[in-house]
Motif scaffolding. Structure first.
Motif, mmCIF file in Angstrom:
data_model
loop_
_atom_site.group_PDB
_atom_site.id
_atom_site.type_symbol
_atom_site.label_atom_id
_atom_site.label_comp_id
_atom_site.label_asym_id
_atom_site.label_seq_id
_atom_site.Cartn_x
_atom_site.Cartn_y
_atom_site.Cartn_z
ATOM 1 N N CYS A 49 0.735 -1.046 0.040
ATOM 2 C CA CYS A 49 -0.027 0.114 0.072
ATOM 3 C C CYS A 49 0.816 1.248 -0.050
ATOM 4 O O CYS A 49 2.119 1.251 0.290
ATOM 5 N N ALA A 50 0.295 2.524 -0.570
ATOM 6 C CA ALA A 50 0.811 3.848 -0.470
ATOM 7 C C ALA A 50 0.151 4.215 0.590
ATOM 8 O O ALA A 50 -0.970 4.305 0.950
ATOM 9 N N MET A 51 0.920 4.967 1.784
ATOM 10 C CA MET A 51 0.154 5.576 2.593
ATOM 11 C C MET A 51 0.679 7.333 2.763
ATOM 12 O O MET A 51 1.856 7.583 2.543
ATOM 13 N N GLY A 52 -0.452 8.090 2.573
ATOM 14 C CA GLY A 52 -0.075 9.459 2.188
ATOM 15 C C GLY A 52 -0.251 10.418 3.474
ATOM 16 O O GLY A 52 -1.365 9.884 4.190
ATOM 17 N N PHE A 53 0.211 11.525 3.273
ATOM 18 C CA PHE A 53 -0.263 12.396 4.436
ATOM 19 C C PHE A 53 -1.852 12.672 4.680
ATOM 20 O O PHE A 53 -2.495 12.722 3.604
ATOM 21 N N GLY A 54 -2.230 12.602 5.939
ATOM 22 C CA GLY A 54 -3.697 12.935 5.970
ATOM 23 C C GLY A 54 -4.482 11.717 5.929
ATOM 24 O O GLY A 54 -5.973 11.985 6.104
ATOM 25 N N GLY A 55 -3.951 10.504 5.978
ATOM 26 C CA GLY A 55 -4.663 9.582 5.860
ATOM 27 C C GLY A 55 -5.260 9.137 4.706
ATOM 28 O O GLY A 55 -6.326 8.204 4.468
ATOM 29 N N ASN A 56 -4.748 9.163 3.498
ATOM 30 C CA ASN A 56 -5.038 8.767 2.102
ATOM 31 C C ASN A 56 -3.915 7.605 2.113
ATOM 32 O O ASN A 56 -2.701 7.431 2.044
ATOM 33 N N TYR A 57 -4.715 6.574 1.372
ATOM 34 C CA TYR A 57 -4.185 5.117 1.249
ATOM 35 C C TYR A 57 -4.560 4.407 -0.195
ATOM 36 O O TYR A 57 -5.941 4.748 -0.689
ATOM 37 N N ILE A 58 -3.649 4.074 -0.909
ATOM 38 C CA ILE A 58 -4.110 3.063 -1.920
ATOM 39 C C ILE A 58 -3.696 1.643 -1.502
ATOM 40 O O ILE A 58 -2.383 1.563 -1.101
ATOM 41 N N PHE A 59 -4.412 0.578 -1.280
ATOM 42 C CA PHE A 59 -4.200 -0.664 -1.067
ATOM 43 C C PHE A 59 -4.367 -1.556 -1.956
ATOM 44 O O PHE A 59 -5.311 -1.593 -2.662
ATOM 45 N N VAL A 60 -3.195 -2.593 -2.198
ATOM 46 C CA VAL A 60 -3.363 -3.426 -3.378
ATOM 47 C C VAL A 60 -3.136 -4.800 -2.852
ATOM 48 O O VAL A 60 -2.252 -5.012 -2.169
ATOM 49 N N ASP A 61 -4.004 -5.788 -3.275
ATOM 50 C CA ASP A 61 -3.754 -7.040 -2.830
ATOM 51 C C ASP A 61 -4.317 -7.940 -4.114
ATOM 52 O O ASP A 61 -5.310 -8.211 -4.416
ATOM 53 N N GLU A 62 -3.201 -7.983 -4.974
ATOM 54 C CA GLU A 62 -3.247 -8.628 -6.252
ATOM 55 C C GLU A 62 -3.716 -10.266 -6.083
ATOM 56 O O GLU A 62 -4.510 -10.724 -6.777
ATOM 57 N N GLN A 63 -3.322 -10.924 -4.611
ATOM 58 C CA GLN A 63 -3.727 -12.445 -4.747
ATOM 59 C C GLN A 63 -5.370 -12.418 -4.771
ATOM 60 O O GLN A 63 -5.925 -13.577 -5.394
ATOM 61 N N ASN A 64 -6.003 -11.218 -4.199
ATOM 62 C CA ASN A 64 -7.451 -11.296 -4.365
ATOM 63 C C ASN A 64 -8.122 -10.354 -5.100
ATOM 64 O O ASN A 64 -9.440 -10.164 -5.079
ATOM 65 N N ASP A 65 -7.228 -9.812 -6.165
ATOM 66 C CA ASP A 65 -7.637 -9.082 -7.069
ATOM 67 C C ASP A 65 -8.433 -7.732 -6.540
ATOM 68 O O ASP A 65 -9.657 -7.407 -7.170
ATOM 69 N N LEU A 66 -7.889 -7.242 -5.621
ATOM 70 C CA LEU A 66 -8.386 -6.205 -5.047
ATOM 71 C C LEU A 66 -7.734 -4.877 -5.014
ATOM 72 O O LEU A 66 -6.341 -5.130 -4.544
ATOM 73 N N VAL A 67 -8.375 -3.577 -5.209
ATOM 74 C CA VAL A 67 -7.505 -2.395 -5.000
ATOM 75 C C VAL A 67 -8.598 -1.569 -3.917
ATOM 76 O O VAL A 67 -9.753 -1.423 -4.561
ATOM 77 N N VAL A 68 -8.101 -1.048 -3.060
ATOM 78 C CA VAL A 68 -9.004 -0.173 -2.033
ATOM 79 C C VAL A 68 -8.368 1.168 -1.972
ATOM 80 O O VAL A 68 -6.949 1.442 -1.654
ATOM 81 N N VAL A 69 -8.762 2.405 -2.263
ATOM 82 C CA VAL A 69 -8.547 3.826 -2.143
ATOM 83 C C VAL A 69 -9.292 4.345 -1.359
ATOM 84 O O VAL A 69 -10.500 4.568 -1.411
ATOM 85 N N VAL A 70 -8.871 5.117 -0.079
ATOM 86 C CA VAL A 70 -9.452 5.846 0.868
ATOM 87 C C VAL A 70 -8.658 7.154 1.023
ATOM 88 O O VAL A 70 -7.611 7.045 1.045
#
Length: 90
Positions: A49-70
């Motif tokens: 995952c990428a973790m940015g200032f202010g609680g910004n995230y890009i989470f990648v789980d290729e094993q489960n074909d999942l991308v979460v952006v919050v």
């Protein structure tokens, strides 16, 4: 690294970000690796995952074909756990 058949990121770039750095095995090419499940306990070690200032995230789980952006999330771990439970992925 592809969307609708178009390459967005090179395979080499993806491979580099998944390679642990010498200084910190939980960090690779500006992305946090889930080595030892330290970044996101609910996710497999292969996730990153990428973790940015202010609680910004890009989470990648290729094993489960999942991308979460919050945005504006204090911690990603609890949110990812809820996502996995909702998708029955635990």
């Amino acid at each position: 690294g592809a969307w609708k058949g178009e390459r967005l990121f090179s395979e080499q770039w993806i491979e580099r970000l998944r390679t642990p750095s010498k200084a910190n095995p939980g960090y690779g090419y500006m992305w946090w690796l889930n080595t030892g499940r330290q970044a996101v306990k609910a996710a497999p070690e292969s996730a990153y995952c990428a973790m940015g200032f202010g609680g910004n995230y890009i989470f990648v789980d290729e094993q489960n074909d999942l991308v979460v952006v919050v945005r504006w999330m204090p911690r990603i771990d609890d949110f990812v756990k809820i996502v996995y439970e909702a998708l029955d992925m635990n």
